[in-house]
Scaffold this active site. Sequence first.
Site, PDB file in Angstrom:
ATOM      1  N   ASP A  82       0.983  -1.211   0.031  1.00 34.96           N
ATOM      2  CA  ASP A  82       0.159   0.045  -0.015  1.00 34.96           C
ATOM      3  C   ASP A  82       0.821   1.140  -0.008  1.00 34.96           C
ATOM      4  O   ASP A  82       2.084   1.201   0.437  1.00 34.96           O
ATOM      5  CB  ASP A  82      -0.945   0.154   1.239  1.00 34.96           C
ATOM      6  CG  ASP A  82      -0.074  -0.185   2.460  1.00 34.96           C
ATOM      7  OD1 ASP A  82       0.946  -1.046   2.634  1.00 34.96           O
ATOM      8  OD2 ASP A  82      -0.626   0.487   3.728  1.00 34.96           O
ATOM      9  N   GLU A 140      -0.777  -1.923   5.302  1.00 38.58           N
ATOM     10  CA  GLU A 140       0.321  -1.647   6.466  1.00 38.58           C
ATOM     11  C   GLU A 140       0.318  -0.550   6.838  1.00 38.58           C
ATOM     12  O   GLU A 140       0.427  -0.374   8.283  1.00 38.58           O
ATOM     13  CB  GLU A 140       1.717  -2.107   6.037  1.00 38.58           C
ATOM     14  CG  GLU A 140       2.868  -2.258   6.995  1.00 38.58           C
ATOM     15  CD  GLU A 140       3.044  -0.919   7.671  1.00 38.58           C
ATOM     16  OE1 GLU A 140       3.517  -0.848   8.877  1.00 38.58           O
ATOM     17  OE2 GLU A 140       3.438  -0.234   6.829  1.00 38.58           O
TER      18      GLU A 140
END
Length: 396
Positions: A82, A140
Amino acid sequence: MSENNPVEEYLQTIYPRIVAWRRYLHRHPELSFQESRTSAWIAEQLRAIGCEYKEGVGGHGVVAVLRGKRQGPVIALRADIDALPIQDEKTCEYASTVPGIMHACGHDAHTATMLGIASYYASLEGDFEGERRLLFQPAEEVTPGGALDMIRDGALDGVDAIYGVHLWTPFPYGTVATRSGPFMASADEFDIELIGRGGHGGLPHETIDTVVVGSALVQALQSIVSRNVNPLEPAVVTVGSIHAGTTANVIAERCHLKGTVRSFTEEARLSIRRRLEDVVARTAELYGAKSETDYRMGYPPVVNDEAETRRFFRVAAVQFGDEAVRESSLIMAGEDFAYYVKETKGCFMFVGAGNEEAGAVFPHHHPKFNVDERAMLVSARLLIAMAEDCAGSASA
């Protein structure tokens, strides 16, 4: 650096592809919990490599599975996928094309590195021991993170050990580091709403001024670490945001504060929470205001397994030389890799990615963040070496 290393030789041949993968991802970032296109693209690359894989693990996660012909342990390697809500301010041909979103923490490089590792194991055509399970994990950067959902979806089922790497620009390219035991901090968050009585700025005696309450509270919260936590134990309480009022002559009825708490043990973590909630309530009461506290327990501390950390120092010295291997200090940043090492033995490691000549001088989460891309080769070699040493020791 070791000589005649077949892993290094293979990775050197596909290094241009690894760089291309990373730059594609850097141009096309997606935020946490929104990585649908990134996930589909990863699956496309794994198909081209010839890997077995599963999509939709824990949301937008992808798990690649490479099985050896010989019995051995199941070893997981993890990369995060991400990006962050930051406007890319770099001037380069692979700058983010998505307004307000960029890979400002190296997750694009982590993903590209893992694709390179997938390519390496696929090239062996099963000539290795056990199973390599490659986790491409979403989310994350934002709690509750993506690790827990991947674990719930079976990503760690049967796994004997797990390893992860974070490229780290504060460390120079060519270096690697970790530490045994607590390594990265827990990352908790709080939202505080103070409710007073608004009114005219010239008539403060008729109000309960939440700007005054909030200012006092910011100061009071700093006493938690200095006076309630063992001074030999690192901890941080940070108020990162405070908002109140709309104009100069109106006393604000509400004040909103946001912050984070970092620590390295569950005892300190819970103690700080209890004390913070007490300080908020009592400070508000002192000024005649009311308070509402939303305290969210985020990622626990990353705690590296002692034996796996010893493996790192031994393996890294062979791969890169003693001068390149460091024991890291404690890192106050948080990481949901913590959930994996609560489930099975493992080690989280840093690979130096800083290099002034490459423009990799800005800190993580900075709008001009970049990495020395050669660090991806170091990362891939380290992860493969850890996995193979683990497999070799299991069969010895």
